[in-house]
Design a protein around this motif. Structure first.
Motif, mmCIF file in Angstrom:
data_model
loop_
_atom_site.group_PDB
_atom_site.id
_atom_site.type_symbol
_atom_site.label_atom_id
_atom_site.label_comp_id
_atom_site.label_asym_id
_atom_site.label_seq_id
_atom_site.Cartn_x
_atom_site.Cartn_y
_atom_site.Cartn_z
ATOM 1 N N ASN A 69 0.850 -1.184 0.000
ATOM 2 C CA ASN A 69 0.000 0.000 0.000
ATOM 3 C C ASN A 69 0.887 1.235 0.000
ATOM 4 O O ASN A 69 1.822 1.324 0.802
ATOM 5 C CB ASN A 69 -0.900 0.040 1.244
ATOM 6 C CG ASN A 69 -1.918 -1.068 1.229
ATOM 7 O OD1 ASN A 69 -2.675 -1.219 0.279
ATOM 8 N ND2 ASN A 69 -1.919 -1.873 2.274
ATOM 9 N N LYS A 71 0.474 5.480 0.087
ATOM 10 C CA LYS A 71 -0.484 6.561 0.310
ATOM 11 C C LYS A 71 0.239 7.901 0.329
ATOM 12 O O LYS A 71 1.311 8.029 0.907
ATOM 13 C CB LYS A 71 -1.203 6.342 1.636
ATOM 14 C CG LYS A 71 -2.329 7.332 1.894
ATOM 15 C CD LYS A 71 -3.166 6.876 3.061
ATOM 16 C CE LYS A 71 -4.284 7.829 3.386
ATOM 17 N NZ LYS A 71 -5.338 7.876 2.410
ATOM 18 N N PRO A 113 -5.265 5.166 -1.761
ATOM 19 C CA PRO A 113 -3.908 4.607 -1.811
ATOM 20 C C PRO A 113 -3.762 3.649 -2.992
ATOM 21 O O PRO A 113 -4.738 3.104 -3.479
ATOM 22 C CB PRO A 113 -3.775 3.854 -0.484
ATOM 23 C CG PRO A 113 -5.169 3.564 -0.054
ATOM 24 C CD PRO A 113 -6.035 4.639 -0.639
ATOM 25 N N HIS A 115 -2.790 0.095 -4.154
ATOM 26 C CA HIS A 115 -2.701 -1.227 -3.538
ATOM 27 C C HIS A 115 -2.225 -2.221 -4.590
ATOM 28 O O HIS A 115 -2.776 -2.286 -5.682
ATOM 29 C CB HIS A 115 -4.061 -1.672 -2.988
ATOM 30 C CG HIS A 115 -4.002 -3.035 -2.365
ATOM 31 N ND1 HIS A 115 -3.418 -3.266 -1.148
ATOM 32 C CD2 HIS A 115 -4.422 -4.238 -2.827
ATOM 33 C CE1 HIS A 115 -3.494 -4.557 -0.865
ATOM 34 N NE2 HIS A 115 -4.101 -5.168 -1.868
#
Length: 152
Positions: A69, A71, A113, A115
């Motif tokens: 992930n 972000k 985010p 992924h």
């Protein structure tokens, strides 16, 4: 004479035991999830997604699988690209794990985010590098950060 043989056997057994533990080990990130942050990015390596059987699964003796992930926690930016690389022992070359991912979702602070499900990472690797490049609003200059996860 018996003491000498016992001592020699003890030294040999110690060498064999401790000699094996000194070998280079494959990357296994011990406590997942593990996160690294900067002023601009939060990068998390996590357990693989097991919800879908068609995703890559770990292959014992060959590679582990992880999810990722990324972000944006900093400024609004544009032209965000994310790349994953691994090393291999006895080589200075880094190997790309996935094609470069361009991610418009990462442009906005606190946006969605990125992924990545179940990417494979060779058991011979000791480092995982996540390289993020981007441009700030109104700038032509590229910025880059590298996040390194390695065996503990």
């Amino acid at each position: 004479m018996m003491k000498k043989i016992a001592f020699t056997a003890f030294v040999l057994a110690s060498f064999l035991t401790f000699g094996k533990s000194m070998q280079v080990k494959a990357l296994t990130i011990p406590e997942l999830p593990t996160t690294e942050t900067s002023k601009q990015w939060a990068v998390e390596v996590n357990n693989p997604d097991n919800d879908y059987p068609n995703l890559a699964q770990a292959k014992r003796g060959v590679y582990h699988t992880y999810s990722l992930n990324v972000k944006n926690i900093g400024k609004d930016v544009h032209d965000v690209k994310v790349q994953l690389f691994r090393n291999e022992s006895n080589s200075n070359t880094k190997y790309g794990l996935l094609p470069t991912m361009e991610s418009p979702e990462l442009s906005q602070k606190d946006g969605h985010p990125l992924h990545v499900s179940n990417f494979g990472l060779s058991e011979k690797a000791t480092d995982l590098n996540i390289v993020i490049t981007w441009k700030e609003k109104g700038e032509k200059r590229e910025y880059q950060e590298t996040f390194t996860f390695h065996q503990k």
